[in-house]
Motif scaffolding. Structure first.
Motif, PDB file in Angstrom:
ATOM      1  N   HIS A 112       0.838  -1.308   0.100  1.00 44.24           N
ATOM      2  CA  HIS A 112       0.138  -0.061  -0.125  1.00 44.24           C
ATOM      3  C   HIS A 112       1.109   1.243  -0.168  1.00 44.24           C
ATOM      4  CE1 HIS A 112      -3.707   2.189   0.310  1.00 44.24           C
ATOM      5  NE2 HIS A 112      -3.074   2.916   1.356  1.00 44.24           N
ATOM      6  N   ALA A 113       0.761   1.921  -1.061  1.00 41.64           N
ATOM      7  CA  ALA A 113       1.635   3.282  -1.140  1.00 41.64           C
ATOM      8  C   ALA A 113       3.163   2.921  -1.525  1.00 41.64           C
ATOM      9  CB  ALA A 113       1.482   4.422  -0.169  1.00 41.64           C
ATOM     10  N   GLY A 138      -6.476   2.408  -5.819  1.00 41.98           N
ATOM     11  CA  GLY A 138      -7.628   3.143  -5.466  1.00 41.98           C
ATOM     12  C   GLY A 138      -7.811   4.503  -6.035  1.00 41.98           C
ATOM     13  N   ARG A 139      -6.604   5.318  -6.466  1.00 34.53           N
ATOM     14  CA  ARG A 139      -6.522   6.533  -7.071  1.00 34.53           C
ATOM     15  C   ARG A 139      -7.032   6.130  -8.522  1.00 34.53           C
ATOM     16  NH1 ARG A 139      -3.835  10.520  -4.818  1.00 34.53           N
ATOM     17  NH2 ARG A 139      -2.504  10.063  -2.880  1.00 34.53           N
ATOM     18  N   LEU A 143     -11.299   6.721  -6.112  1.00 31.56           N
ATOM     19  CA  LEU A 143     -11.997   6.650  -4.773  1.00 31.56           C
ATOM     20  C   LEU A 143     -11.679   7.888  -4.144  1.00 31.56           C
ATOM     21  CD1 LEU A 143     -11.254   3.002  -3.900  1.00 31.56           C
ATOM     22  CD2 LEU A 143     -13.308   3.944  -5.155  1.00 31.56           C
ATOM     23  N   PRO A 144     -12.555   8.555  -3.181  1.00 29.15           N
ATOM     24  CA  PRO A 144     -12.329   9.841  -2.646  1.00 29.15           C
ATOM     25  C   PRO A 144     -11.294   9.642  -1.363  1.00 29.15           C
ATOM     26  CG  PRO A 144     -14.258   8.976  -1.867  1.00 29.15           C
ATOM     27  CD  PRO A 144     -13.958   7.833  -2.875  1.00 29.15           C
ATOM     28  N   ARG A 145     -11.213   8.519  -0.815  1.00 27.03           N
ATOM     29  CA  ARG A 145     -10.022   8.200   0.210  1.00 27.03           C
ATOM     30  C   ARG A 145      -9.411   6.892   0.003  1.00 27.03           C
ATOM     31  NH1 ARG A 145     -13.279   7.679   5.384  1.00 27.03           N
ATOM     32  NH2 ARG A 145     -11.330   8.130   6.475  1.00 27.03           N
ATOM     33  N   VAL A 146      -7.827   6.921  -0.219  1.00 25.26           N
ATOM     34  CA  VAL A 146      -7.283   5.668  -0.353  1.00 25.26           C
ATOM     35  C   VAL A 146      -6.165   5.519   0.250  1.00 25.26           C
ATOM     36  CG1 VAL A 146      -7.696   6.312  -2.965  1.00 25.26           C
ATOM     37  CG2 VAL A 146      -5.477   7.303  -1.806  1.00 25.26           C
ATOM     38  N   LEU A 195     -10.073  -7.338  -4.623  1.00 18.84           N
ATOM     39  CA  LEU A 195     -11.467  -6.530  -4.595  1.00 18.84           C
ATOM     40  C   LEU A 195     -11.015  -5.738  -5.766  1.00 18.84           C
ATOM     41  CD1 LEU A 195     -12.588  -6.837  -0.728  1.00 18.84           C
ATOM     42  CD2 LEU A 195     -13.620  -8.110  -2.897  1.00 18.84           C
ATOM     43  N   LEU A 196      -9.933  -4.835  -5.200  1.00 20.79           N
ATOM     44  CA  LEU A 196      -9.644  -3.844  -6.224  1.00 20.79           C
ATOM     45  C   LEU A 196      -9.321  -4.362  -7.465  1.00 20.79           C
ATOM     46  CD1 LEU A 196      -7.148  -1.767  -3.783  1.00 20.79           C
ATOM     47  CD2 LEU A 196      -9.625  -1.162  -4.412  1.00 20.79           C
TER      48      LEU A 196
END
Length: 427
Positions: A112-113, A138-139, A143-146, A195-196
């Protein structure tokens, strides 16, 4: 979800969601012996599917950005936490994790990141051949919050505690709640990745994501070269308007950096950037008197405990700068390896300014249409470089070729080139 992870049934008061409190397999031990590392490598190598990875650093406390804890999780292997310092042949020397890298090289790494973790992983001799970045996914999905916490809330209905994110992870022994925190950061990464990936596929963005992930693997395969003039990144330097003032920033920064290295402390713990630039900003002309003890006493940042302890270093820096000839003063203009910021173009490069006013809104509009941040469609630097030098043509092919010179991926060029061509043709 009710299993060992949420058995205590605590509820987060803000979100109203159950707190992800404990790893499903209980607390892992911290690997800090050769025997335990051999077992860890064997288990992770024999595991199946992708490999979830995270790191914990202590940049707010120490000079280095190195990892003080490595977290891994893989199906049929469980969660493993490794203390890298336990395997350093001498303090500060790199541990040899060749066997760990070889055992996991065939697995897709889930991070993640990844831009935050890959540098310190590479420093430890660990790098992926295949990657999935859950934050970047997510970006791309818009999505608004990643952050990892918000994604865990969205996809699993659980609240992930983040109270130890800024802890001093060099602490030994690690408290049990820190161990739980570290293990939980990789607890659901495999499931989150699946899921992503499904959502990316449905959105027609999976190939885009693969190209982005491959790009990260390539970029971060080797350590980044040292920055040129790193002192110019001192916060508040924009307020320093003279070359001798910049020389004082450079001298104070250099003294502080050497102290921070010697003491293994975060530079800001010794004296803050704000104090350095505030003192340097008092030099308004190149021939202006360099500040001394009296002027330093007016800057609150030099009254803090460590700043006072090493006061002679700051005064020595002032003395050095006072004696510098004009030829040795740094330039007010930062040397760029590319175009300057567009705000200066209107007079110096009117054609580039005109094209910038056409391509930037077009790129932003396309990003909005694709539901993603503009910087994930094309980096601002690549867009500036596109129009800084005259294009041989404004057709889509010429634009695509120019973008390719600046690391813009094929999926981005396919989408951008016709849109930017149309924008540049418009009057």
């Amino acid at each position: 979800m009710t299993d060992a992870r949420t058995a205590d049934q605590r509820i987060d008061p803000d979100s109203g969601l159950p707190i992800l409190a404990m790893p499903r397999d209980g607390l892992p031990v911290v690997v800090d012996t050769a025997e335990a590392l051999s077992e860890c490598i064997r288990e992770l190598g024999d595991g199946t599917g992708p490999l979830a990875i995270d790191t914990e650093r202590a940049q707010s406390f120490h000079y280095s950005a190195k990892a003080y804890l490595l977290q891994f999780r893989r199906a049929d292997a469980g969660t493993w936490l490794i203390d890298p310092e336990a395997f350093e042949p001498s303090p500060g020397a790199d541990a040899d994790f060749t066997a760990l890298r070889e055992a996991t090289s065939s697995a897709e790494w889930i991070i993640h990141a990844a831009t935050q973790d890959l540098p310190c992983l590479v420093e430890d001799g660990l790098w992926p051949t295949s990657l999935f970045d859950t934050e970047l996914a997510g970006r791309l999905l818009g999505l608004p919050r990643v952050g990892l916490g918000p994604l865990v809330e969205k996809y699993f209905g659980l609240h992930l505690l983040k109270e130890h994110s800024a802890a001093d992870w060099s602490t030994r022994p690690l408290p049990q709640d820190w161990i739980a925190y570290a293990a939980l950061d990789v607890e659901l990464l495999v499931e989150l990745r699946d899921l992503l990936e499904e959502e990316l596929d449905k959105a027609g963005k999976l190939e885009w994501a693969h190209q982005e992930f491959d790009h990260l693997v390539e970029v971060y395969r080797t350590p980044a070269p040292p920055r040129v003039e790193p002192w110019r990144r001192t916060n508040g330097i924009h307020a320093v308007r003279s070359r001798r003032g910049l020389a004082l920033v450079r001298a104070l920064w250099t003294h502080r950096d050497q102290l921070a290295l010697d003491l293994d402390k975060a530079p800001g713990k010794i004296v803050q950037d704000k104090a350095i630039t505030e003192l340097a900003a008092t030099i308004t002309k190149d021939n202006h008197k360099v500040p001394g003890p009296r002027e330093m006493d007016t800057v609150m940042g030099f009254h803090h405990r460590l700043a006072k302890r090493y006061r002679e270093h700051w005064l020595e820096a002032c003395h050095e700068v006072a004696g510098l000839p004009a030829a040795d003063l740094p330039s007010l203009q930062v040397a760029h390896d590319g175009p300057p910021q567009p705000r200066s173009w209107q007079r110096s490069r009117p054609e580039a300014w005109k094209h910038w006013q056409q391509v930037r809104p077009a790129a932003n509009a396309l990003a909005a249409e694709l539901s993603m941040p503009p910087e994930n469609l094309v980096s601002p630097d690549a867009l500036r470089r596109l129009v800084w030098d005259p294009l041989p043509s404004v057709d889509a092919q010429a634009i695509s070729e120019r973008l390719a010179e600046h690391d813009v991926r094929p999926w981005q060029r396919t989408l951008l080139s016709p849109v930017l061509s149309a924008a540049l043709r418009a009057e």
